[in-house]
Enzyme design. Structure first.
Site, PDB file in Angstrom:
ATOM      1  CB  CYS A  65      -1.035  -0.009   0.838  1.00 43.48           C
ATOM      2  SG  CYS A  65      -2.033  -1.396   1.622  1.00 43.48           S
ATOM      3  CE  LYS A 113      14.482  -9.493 -12.102  1.00 39.70           C
ATOM      4  NZ  LYS A 113      15.467  -9.446 -10.861  1.00 39.70           N
ATOM      5  CD1 TRP A 157      -0.783  -5.243  -4.063  1.00 44.05           C
ATOM      6  CD2 TRP A 157       0.313  -6.269  -1.899  1.00 44.05           C
ATOM      7  NE1 TRP A 157      -0.407  -6.377  -4.229  1.00 44.05           N
ATOM      8  CE2 TRP A 157      -0.428  -6.694  -3.904  1.00 44.05           C
ATOM      9  CE3 TRP A 157       0.089  -6.442  -1.405  1.00 44.05           C
ATOM     10  CZ2 TRP A 157       0.757  -8.238  -3.472  1.00 44.05           C
ATOM     11  CZ3 TRP A 157       0.997  -8.129  -0.599  1.00 44.05           C
ATOM     12  CH2 TRP A 157       1.173  -8.509  -1.995  1.00 44.05           C
ATOM     13  CE  LYS A 210      11.553  -2.544  -6.098  1.00 43.91           C
ATOM     14  NZ  LYS A 210      12.413  -2.904  -7.436  1.00 43.91           N
ATOM     15  CG  ASN A 259       1.120   1.538   4.088  1.00 43.99           C
ATOM     16  OD1 ASN A 259      -0.630   1.502   3.817  1.00 43.99           O
ATOM     17  ND2 ASN A 259       1.662   2.243   3.125  1.00 43.99           N
ATOM     18  N   GLY A 260      -0.240  -1.620   7.063  1.00 44.51           N
ATOM     19  CA  GLY A 260       0.090  -2.169   8.155  1.00 44.51           C
ATOM     20  C   GLY A 260      -1.057  -3.318   8.090  1.00 44.51           C
ATOM     21  CD  GLU A 281      17.774 -11.829 -10.097  1.00 42.60           C
ATOM     22  OE1 GLU A 281      17.527 -12.268  -9.384  1.00 42.60           O
ATOM     23  OE2 GLU A 281      17.203 -10.670 -10.667  1.00 42.60           O
ATOM     24  CG  HIS A 328      21.474 -35.389  -9.967  1.00 35.55           C
ATOM     25  ND1 HIS A 328      21.980 -36.199  -9.790  1.00 35.55           N
ATOM     26  CD2 HIS A 328      22.673 -34.178 -10.671  1.00 35.55           C
ATOM     27  CE1 HIS A 328      23.246 -36.588 -10.557  1.00 35.55           C
ATOM     28  NE2 HIS A 328      23.937 -35.038 -10.395  1.00 35.55           N
ATOM     29  CD  GLU A 333      10.548 -10.261 -10.351  1.00 40.49           C
ATOM     30  OE1 GLU A 333       9.422 -10.106  -9.348  1.00 40.49           O
ATOM     31  OE2 GLU A 333      11.769 -10.231 -10.857  1.00 40.49           O
ATOM     32  NE  ARG A 369       4.266   2.379  -1.377  1.00 37.04           N
ATOM     33  CZ  ARG A 369       4.551   2.330  -0.644  1.00 37.04           C
ATOM     34  NH1 ARG A 369       6.849   2.511  -0.307  1.00 37.04           N
ATOM     35  NH2 ARG A 369       4.761   1.514   1.080  1.00 37.04           N
TER      36      ARG A 369
HETATM   37  C1  AGP Z   1      12.663  -9.316  -7.849  1.00 37.91           C
HETATM   38  O1  AGP Z   1      13.088  -9.126  -8.744  1.00 37.91           O
HETATM   39  C2  AGP Z   1      11.569  -9.473  -6.756  1.00 37.91           C
HETATM   40  N1  AGP Z   1      10.961  -8.117  -7.441  1.00 37.91           N
HETATM   41  C3  AGP Z   1      11.500 -10.013  -5.593  1.00 37.91           C
HETATM   42  O2  AGP Z   1      12.096 -10.787  -5.575  1.00 37.91           O
HETATM   43  C4  AGP Z   1      12.655  -9.270  -4.453  1.00 37.91           C
HETATM   44  O3  AGP Z   1      13.869  -9.132  -5.102  1.00 37.91           O
HETATM   45  C5  AGP Z   1      12.229  -9.004  -3.362  1.00 37.91           C
HETATM   46  O4  AGP Z   1      10.291  -9.208  -2.778  1.00 37.91           O
HETATM   47  C6  AGP Z   1      13.094  -8.192  -2.282  1.00 37.91           C
HETATM   48  O5  AGP Z   1      12.576  -7.621  -1.995  1.00 37.91           O
HETATM   49  P1  AGP Z   1      13.721  -6.731  -0.992  1.00 37.91           P
HETATM   50  O6  AGP Z   1      14.629  -6.737  -2.136  1.00 37.91           O
HETATM   51  O7  AGP Z   1      13.664  -4.789  -0.921  1.00 37.91           O
HETATM   52  O8  AGP Z   1      13.373  -6.752   0.079  1.00 37.91           O
END
Ligand code: AGP
Length: 623
Positions: free
Chosen positions: A2, A500, A77, A618, A103-104, A496, A519, A503, A27
């Site tokens: 949020c 990418k 959110w 985010k 938020n929270g 990684e 394996h 997601e 966000r």
């Molecule tokens: C990565 O592309 C994602 N957006 C997600 O995995 C992110 O890295 C993860 O949520 C950790 O976020 P942070 O680095 O803000 O803690």
């Protein structure tokens, strides 16, 4: 995650609040709302499901808002209750006097709601936030009839303080009251709030991106702190009403750092910002001539770091992948036992923390709930807690014993790119900082630092192959299953690259050590399946070539990331992206870039929302 924007001052609040919400769109959210109080004390609330533009249209086309100089807005959110207009924030008490954005998570909201319903209050939504709004309204009524309050006391302040003492859970809130039309109250516990201090105006937001165009002077609220803001004055205090001297800081980044510029997407901008981001990350820290690493944020902990018997690197998602690179770096360069673990696992497994253990929380946002909880668990058990964080003043950055900021600049795209490379740069510097104080020679340290200082220019070389990466992505973007394979330092890079792609393009992709394929996963290889290998020159190059042949023999199509000048790789690959040569520990900083570009272009080719992928936020600030 949020987002909150709130304002009190001399300007008309609405346009500023809506623009602030747009700054927070990255966000992630599914509904939005705004509340203002006009100068006659009228409280006006508008809410809408979907994008901020829907809210904006509902205001301009159907229900205009009066000119008001105090208000707040929110992007939600959904956690408790579906994304509906009724559940969107702001929420009010049932007499329409108080409005709140939050938020929270209010963990005891059900009990509070039950008590308030028994007192006759009528709820409309399924949210925990409405319970807090109703509680503040109820307490306001009670306090209103007490006559021992000192003159000039804000009833709203008293009601908010009383309510927050009954709440369990986390909050970042902004509250207004139509009976006090010049007073904005904000408070935080576990969910960040930043107060922008302007000329006779205050802009409060969940992060700096909604403040930076108004002021560079900010106050970071700490947990259990609150502020009472009026156009020409403010007071900061604890929720126990104990005055807190405000510390006014300077924001790290200017407005243009948050702008999209000429790029189509923030993700592409941030991929191309990596040379600059790495330069900023290295600035003043890596001295090739003396072979020295200077990390001011660790100055008080240097001796403990040298004596450390074990490092635990923890984070989620991309940050966890950077931690895995750090794992190889620390054992290879600092010769210290290191493990890397998901924060979400670490926090619940009752981890063994012996003496001389260092836990490093890695987080771009500095707000990831699991990583924050893991950090707190580690501190509880006596570990020295360090942070590798990008957002200055974030919760993790404020709770560690020491740390290293990335200085990567704001990362707006949900898919993390420049933060990953800067996290790896910081972990490289950490391994050199510790290694040089243990067994590493001056010469080896200087060589690695020299190599590190060349990385920004070398990333620029890799970025010149953007078109080649785009062509590969377009060629394979209809394939629904990809594999990413690497060995040693490139195993985390394979993970990684897969993340990418997953997601932002919604293609299923899996990363793993190249040797692991035999394996079981090799059964997945079918004709034409894209398999990405990181096959740069290094200690396991020949073994990677063998793995490539195993895949080719079963019809897989090979996309190789290879070292410039490698002629041998051509016989083994269908597509090749070359990266400059560098020392093996530094190679992840280059080999990840083609994978970022391929993922980006695959998502564009598939018409996906690159900067706001479905279901993602985010920063994951809830469990
Ligand atoms: C990565 O592309 C994602 N957006 C997600 O995995 C992110 O890295 C993860 O949520 C950790 O976020 P942070 O680095 O803000 O803690």
């Amino acid at each position: 995650m949020c987002g909150i924007v709130a304002y009190v001052g001399r300007k008309i609040a609405q346009p500023l609040l809506i623009e602030g919400l747009k700054r927070l769109e990255y966000r992630g959210y599914d509904s939005a709302g705004i509340a203002v109080i006009d100068e006659r004390g009228g409280l006006h609330v508008r809410r809408a499901v979907g994008r901020i533009s829907v809210l904006e249209e509902s205001i301009t086309e159907h229900e205009p808002l009066p000119g008001a100089k105090i208000g707040m807005a929110h992007t939600r959110w959904a956690t408790h209750g579906a994304p509906t207009e009724v559940n969107a924030h702001p929420h009010t008490d049932d007499v329409g006097r108080i409005a709140i954005v939050h938020n929270g998570i209010i963990e005891n909201y059900a009990a509070l709601k039950k008590l308030l319903e028994e007192k006759g209050h009528k709820f409309k939504s399924q949210t925990d936030t409405e319970a807090l709004a109703m509680l503040i309204g109820d307490l306001y009524e009670q306090i209103k009839f007490q006559n021992h309050l000192p003159a000039g006391t804000s009833l709203l302040q008293r009601a908010v303080q009383a309510a927050l003492h009954e709440v369990e859970g986390t909050y970042g809130i902004a509250v207004v009251c139509k009976d006090e039309p010049d007073t904005l109250i904000v408070a935080r516990k576990g969910s960040p709030l930043i107060i922008g201090v302007g000329d006779d105006e205050y802009v409060v937001a969940s992060d700096a991106s909604a403040i930076v165009e108004h002021t560079q002077q900010v106050i970071y609220l700490n947990d259990n702190e609150m502020a009472v803001l009026k156009p020409d004055t403010f007071r900061t205090m604890t929720i126990d009403d104990i005055d807190v001297s405000p510390v006014i800081s300077q924001l790290e980044n200017k407005l243009e750092a948050y702008e999209l510029g000429d790029y189509e997407h923030y993700m592409l901008k941030e991929i191309f910002e990596q040379p600059t981001a790495v330069r900023n990350c290295l600035r003043g820290r890596a001295e090739p001539r003396e072979g020295r690493i200077i990390l001011g944020g660790l100055a008080d902990n240097a001796r403990e770091l040298v004596k450390a018997k074990r490092f635990i690197l923890t984070g989620q998602g991309t940050a966890w992948h950077a931690g895995l690179v750090g794992d190889y770096l620390m054992e290879d360069l600092a010769k210290v036992v290191t493990e890397t673990t998901y924060a979400s696992e670490f926090r619940y497994r009752n981890p063994l923390i012996e003496e001389n253990t260092v836990v490093v929380a890695i987080s771009q946002s500095g707000e990831t709930a699991d990583t924050l909880a893991a950090l707190r668990e580690a501190k509880e058990k006596g570990a020295l807690a360090l942070g590798v964080v990008n957002v200055v003043g974030s919760t993790i950055a404020r709770e560690v014993d020491g740390g290293i900021y990335l200085h990567a600049g704001p990362e707006i795209g949900v898919a993390s790119t420049k933060a990953f490379t800067c996290q790896c740069v910081v972990l490289t510097m950490l391994s050199l900082f510790v290694g040089r104080r243990k067994f590493m020679s001056q010469q080896q340290c200087s060589e690695l630092i020299e190599g590190l200082c060349k990385i920004p220019d070398q990333i620029e070389q890799v970025l010149k192959q953007n078109d080649a990466c785009r062509d590969i992505a377009r060629h394979f973007c209809e394939r629904e299953n990809w594999l990413f394979l690497g060995r040693g330092y490139h195993y985390p890079v394979a993970l990684e690259g897969a993340l990418k792609l997953k997601e932002i393009s919604y293609i299923h992709a899996e990363g793993m050590p190249a040797a692991e394929m035999k394996h079981g996963p090799i059964a997945l290889i079918n004709d034409g399946m894209p398999v990405v290998f990181i096959a740069t020159q290094g200690t396991q190059y020949e073994k990677v070539i063998s793995n490539i042949e195993e895949v080719r023999a079963r019809g897989g199509k090979i996309i190789a990331v290879a070292t410039e000048g490698d002629k041998n790789i051509r016989r083994h690959s269908d597509h090749i992206i070359y990266v400059p040569d560098t020392l093996e520990p530094l190679q992840p900083l280059l080999s990840v870039v083609p994978l970022q570009l391929i993922a980006y272009h695959a998502a564009v080719a598939r018409g996906c929302n690159v900067d706001k992928p479905r279901n993602l936020a985010k920063s994951v600030t809830v469990e």
